[in-house]
Design an enzyme around this catalytic site. Sequence first.
Site: not given
Ligand code: UD1
Length: 425
Positions: A30-31, A124, A314, A406
């Site tokens: 998915k990711n 989520c 995850d 999802r």
């Molecule tokens: C992706 C994955 C999700 C996984 C996560 C961490 C997808 C579609 N989803 O989510 O399944 O759980 O990586 O491996 O690929 N953060 C900030 N500011 C930002 C962006 C992120 O503070 O602009 C923080 C988030 O709150 C979190 C951390 O960075 O604490 C990691 O988030 P991130 O790696 O961005 O996760 P996602 O890309 O949302």
Amino acid sequence: MTFGKGVCVSVFVVDGGRKLAGEVSVQGSKNSALPILAATLLCGGECVLYNCPRLSDVEASLAILRYLGCTAYREGSTLVVNTDGMDRCDIPPELMHRMRSSIIFLGAIVARFGRARMSFPGGCELGPRPIDLHLSALREMGISISEEHGMLDCVVEDRLNAAKIALPIPSVGATENTMIAAAVADGTTVVANAAREPEIVDLADFLNACGAKISGAGESTIIIEGVEKLTPACHTIIPDRIVAATLMSAAAVTGASIRLKHVIPAHLQSVLPVFRDSGCEIDINPDGLRISAPYRLHSPKLIRTMPYPGFPTDAQAPVMSMAAVADGMTVFVENLFLSRYSHVSELCRLGADIRVEGKVAVVDGVRRLLSAPVRAHDLRGAAALVVAALCARGESEIGGIEYLERGYEDFELVLSSLGADVKKI
Ligand code: UD1
């Protein structure tokens, strides 16, 4: 089951205690699929994506692409997306709210159209999930972004410019948004402290197949030489390592021996030791692996979630179900998201002994779980409840299956093919 004004939701009914056996193929990731679908916007023409899972989050991405004027159709696990007809650059709030990954469209739409308008994304509930890193990286590439009344208005004069971007944390989504936009920016972009997940490498492989010049994906520094334009390509999505970890947890809690096909063991480098420490035997073979669980699992002791190549956040929830029935105590430390323990109270309803204090969860393994009605509140929590119910004595009803869908394709069928008694009602 029907609630209120005819809204139908599914529940899983799991009669636990059956030992799984047999062999299954692991679905596509998915990711990987979500950012790659967004990236097709840069190509125009027809991209063919093989091994693309049928999931509600993938459907949400397709709904966005269709709204933007693109076409998409599916044949089995192959998706054919044609982005020639893209004729608008906004995403309405109802589509943005369906998942957090909708923000990945931002870099792609601005790179193709010069402007974009969308609301903040949904997804989520895992505590605060800001998008500040996405926005600051894209601003550095020359996009002016105004945030008003929950809407993002983005515009770039002329072409995007390359930039040196140092991410304060290796955000997966911010790395992907930047890579997509930088693929067609003017000059060479360098992303330092980039996320290193296999899905980042898959996105780079897709973009490079379309003519991008990206090197270093999978390492902390990614270099993206911008090109004038991308052209359509065919690409096979990698197997989903989190689904693999979930199926391994299902095998572990039922004392089973199962074979998983279409797994890339290297992507599970931090996950396999946890299963081995729990007493499972793992045989790696060319196209996958066999996991054979002992009669009683040992506790894995300490699990700390970290960005890749660390233990994936995850996989925390499904592996916690395994720890719940292991002999001894396991301490989990969730370092990525603030509220990622919503499955704990539901696991306790099934008889697990788990205490949470901030980002730490202490699991005292019990001999046996007992069936109960439970409800999922997020995607991986839903997977954890299904794993736990597989080994709980009696029939458990699991609500919140829309979260599971999802990220897990036909999960009830996959588990049934391994001998589990799971019905979707
Ligand atoms: C992706 C994955 C999700 C996984 C996560 C961490 C997808 C579609 N989803 O989510 O399944 O759980 O990586 O491996 O690929 N953060 C900030 N500011 C930002 C962006 C992120 O503070 O602009 C923080 C988030 O709150 C979190 C951390 O960075 O604490 C990691 O988030 P991130 O790696 O961005 O996760 P996602 O890309 O949302």
